[in-house]
Design a protein around this motif. Structure first.
Motif, short mmCIF file in Angstrom:
data_model
loop_
_atom_site.label_atom_id
_atom_site.label_comp_id
_atom_site.label_asym_id
_atom_site.label_seq_id
_atom_site.Cartn_x
_atom_site.Cartn_y
_atom_site.Cartn_z
N SER A 138 0.83 -1.20 0.00
CA SER A 138 0.00 0.00 0.00
C SER A 138 0.86 1.24 0.00
CB SER A 138 -0.93 0.00 1.21
OG SER A 138 -0.16 0.08 2.39
N ASP A 139 0.31 2.32 -0.57
CA ASP A 139 1.07 3.56 -0.63
C ASP A 139 0.62 4.49 0.49
OD1 ASP A 139 -1.38 4.35 -1.53
OD2 ASP A 139 -0.66 5.37 -3.30
N GLY A 140 1.28 5.62 0.59
CA GLY A 140 0.92 6.62 1.57
C GLY A 140 1.99 6.83 2.60
N LEU A 141 1.77 7.80 3.45
CA LEU A 141 2.72 8.13 4.50
C LEU A 141 2.72 7.01 5.52
CD1 LEU A 141 4.63 10.26 5.68
CD2 LEU A 141 2.68 11.23 6.86
N ASP A 142 3.86 6.40 5.71
CA ASP A 142 3.94 5.32 6.69
C ASP A 142 4.71 5.80 7.90
OD1 ASP A 142 6.67 5.19 6.13
OD2 ASP A 142 6.48 3.45 4.84
N ASP A 143 4.88 4.92 8.86
CA ASP A 143 5.57 5.30 10.09
C ASP A 143 6.99 4.77 10.10
OD1 ASP A 143 4.26 2.81 12.42
OD2 ASP A 143 4.96 2.64 10.37
N TYR A 187 7.90 16.53 8.18
CA TYR A 187 7.91 15.26 7.46
C TYR A 187 7.04 15.31 6.20
CZ TYR A 187 10.16 13.32 11.56
OH TYR A 187 11.04 13.06 12.57
N MET A 188 5.97 16.10 6.25
CA MET A 188 5.06 16.15 5.11
C MET A 188 5.71 16.76 3.87
SD MET A 188 2.43 14.51 5.85
CE MET A 188 1.42 14.93 4.44
N ALA A 189 6.56 17.75 4.04
CA ALA A 189 7.23 18.34 2.87
C ALA A 189 8.10 17.31 2.18
CB ALA A 189 8.05 19.56 3.30
N GLY A 190 8.87 16.57 2.94
CA GLY A 190 9.71 15.52 2.36
C GLY A 190 8.87 14.43 1.72
N TRP A 191 7.76 14.09 2.36
CA TRP A 191 6.88 13.05 1.84
C TRP A 191 6.26 13.49 0.51
CZ3 TRP A 191 1.62 12.88 0.84
CH2 TRP A 191 1.12 11.62 0.50
N GLU A 221 5.74 12.55 -5.34
CA GLU A 221 5.81 12.90 -6.76
C GLU A 221 6.73 11.93 -7.50
OE1 GLU A 221 6.79 17.00 -7.38
OE2 GLU A 221 5.22 17.68 -6.02
N SER A 222 7.87 11.64 -6.91
CA SER A 222 8.82 10.71 -7.54
C SER A 222 8.25 9.30 -7.58
CB SER A 222 10.15 10.72 -6.78
OG SER A 222 10.75 11.98 -6.88
N ALA A 223 7.61 8.87 -6.49
CA ALA A 223 7.02 7.53 -6.44
C ALA A 223 5.92 7.41 -7.49
CB ALA A 223 6.48 7.24 -5.05
N ASP A 224 5.10 8.45 -7.64
CA ASP A 224 4.04 8.41 -8.65
C ASP A 224 4.62 8.28 -10.05
OD1 ASP A 224 2.07 8.62 -6.73
OD2 ASP A 224 1.68 10.76 -7.10
N ARG A 246 5.65 -1.78 -6.43
CA ARG A 246 5.08 -0.47 -6.13
C ARG A 246 6.13 0.41 -5.48
NH1 ARG A 246 0.85 2.49 -7.34
NH2 ARG A 246 0.10 3.81 -5.69
N ALA A 247 6.23 1.65 -5.95
CA ALA A 247 7.07 2.65 -5.30
C ALA A 247 6.21 3.33 -4.24
CB ALA A 247 7.56 3.67 -6.32
N VAL A 248 6.77 3.48 -3.05
CA VAL A 248 6.02 4.00 -1.91
C VAL A 248 6.77 5.18 -1.31
CG1 VAL A 248 5.06 3.42 0.36
CG2 VAL A 248 5.18 1.67 -1.42
N ALA A 249 6.07 6.29 -1.14
CA ALA A 249 6.66 7.48 -0.55
C ALA A 249 6.77 7.34 0.96
CB ALA A 249 5.81 8.70 -0.89
N SER A 250 7.87 7.83 1.49
CA SER A 250 8.12 7.79 2.92
C SER A 250 9.07 8.94 3.26
CB SER A 250 8.73 6.44 3.30
OG SER A 250 8.87 6.32 4.69
N THR A 251 9.50 9.01 4.51
CA THR A 251 10.51 9.98 4.93
C THR A 251 11.49 9.30 5.86
OG1 THR A 251 9.21 10.70 6.84
CG2 THR A 251 8.93 11.95 4.82
N ASP A 252 12.66 9.93 5.99
CA ASP A 252 13.61 9.43 6.97
C ASP A 252 13.45 10.25 8.26
OD1 ASP A 252 14.92 11.85 6.53
OD2 ASP A 252 16.68 10.95 5.62
N ALA A 253 14.29 9.99 9.23
CA ALA A 253 14.17 10.64 10.54
C ALA A 253 14.36 12.15 10.48
CB ALA A 253 15.17 10.04 11.52
N GLU A 254 15.07 12.63 9.44
CA GLU A 254 15.31 14.07 9.31
C GLU A 254 14.25 14.75 8.44
OE1 GLU A 254 18.07 11.88 8.76
OE2 GLU A 254 18.49 12.13 10.88
N GLY A 255 13.27 14.00 7.98
CA GLY A 255 12.20 14.56 7.17
C GLY A 255 12.48 14.58 5.69
#
Length: 99
Positions: free
Chosen positions: A10-15, A30-34, A39-42, A59-68
């Motif tokens: 599944s896609d979306g912001l994960d934890d 975190y949302m800005a990085g996500w 966009e890249s994942a899409d 599937r490419a899935v968008a996420s963030t690292d600890a620094e956002g």
């Protein structure tokens, strides 16, 4: 490959950041990085569809690292990895590439 095991695709912001580092850091956007990663994942997901892959396979899935920072993770079944690797290996070498 159907069934209840497809939830990992599944896609979306994960934890991912919170799971890897314990907590979200207050004040990190975190949302800005996500959004950048999304966009890249899409784009990658559209390319994968164009190459004949189904979203249930790879599937490419968008996420963030600890620094956002945005991170794109590719989640796929092993047989889809083999097909994708074959396509990439068939590409002509690029100047300065690692081949």
């Amino acid at each position: 490959m159907g069934g209840s095991g497809e939830g990992w695709l599944s896609d979306g912001l994960d934890d991912t950041a919170s799971a890897a580092y314990g907590l979200w850091v207050r004040g990190v956007d975190y949302m800005a990085g996500w959004r950048v990663a999304r966009e890249s994942a899409d784009r990658l997901n559209r390319a994968l569809l164009g190459a004949g892959f189904e979203p249930s396979e790879v599937r490419a899935v968008a996420s963030t690292d600890a620094e956002g920072r945005g991170v794109v993770r590719v989640a796929c079944w092993p047989d889809a990895v083999e097909r994708l690797a074959g396509l990439l290996e068939a590409l002509p070498p690029r100047d300065g590439g690692a081949r």
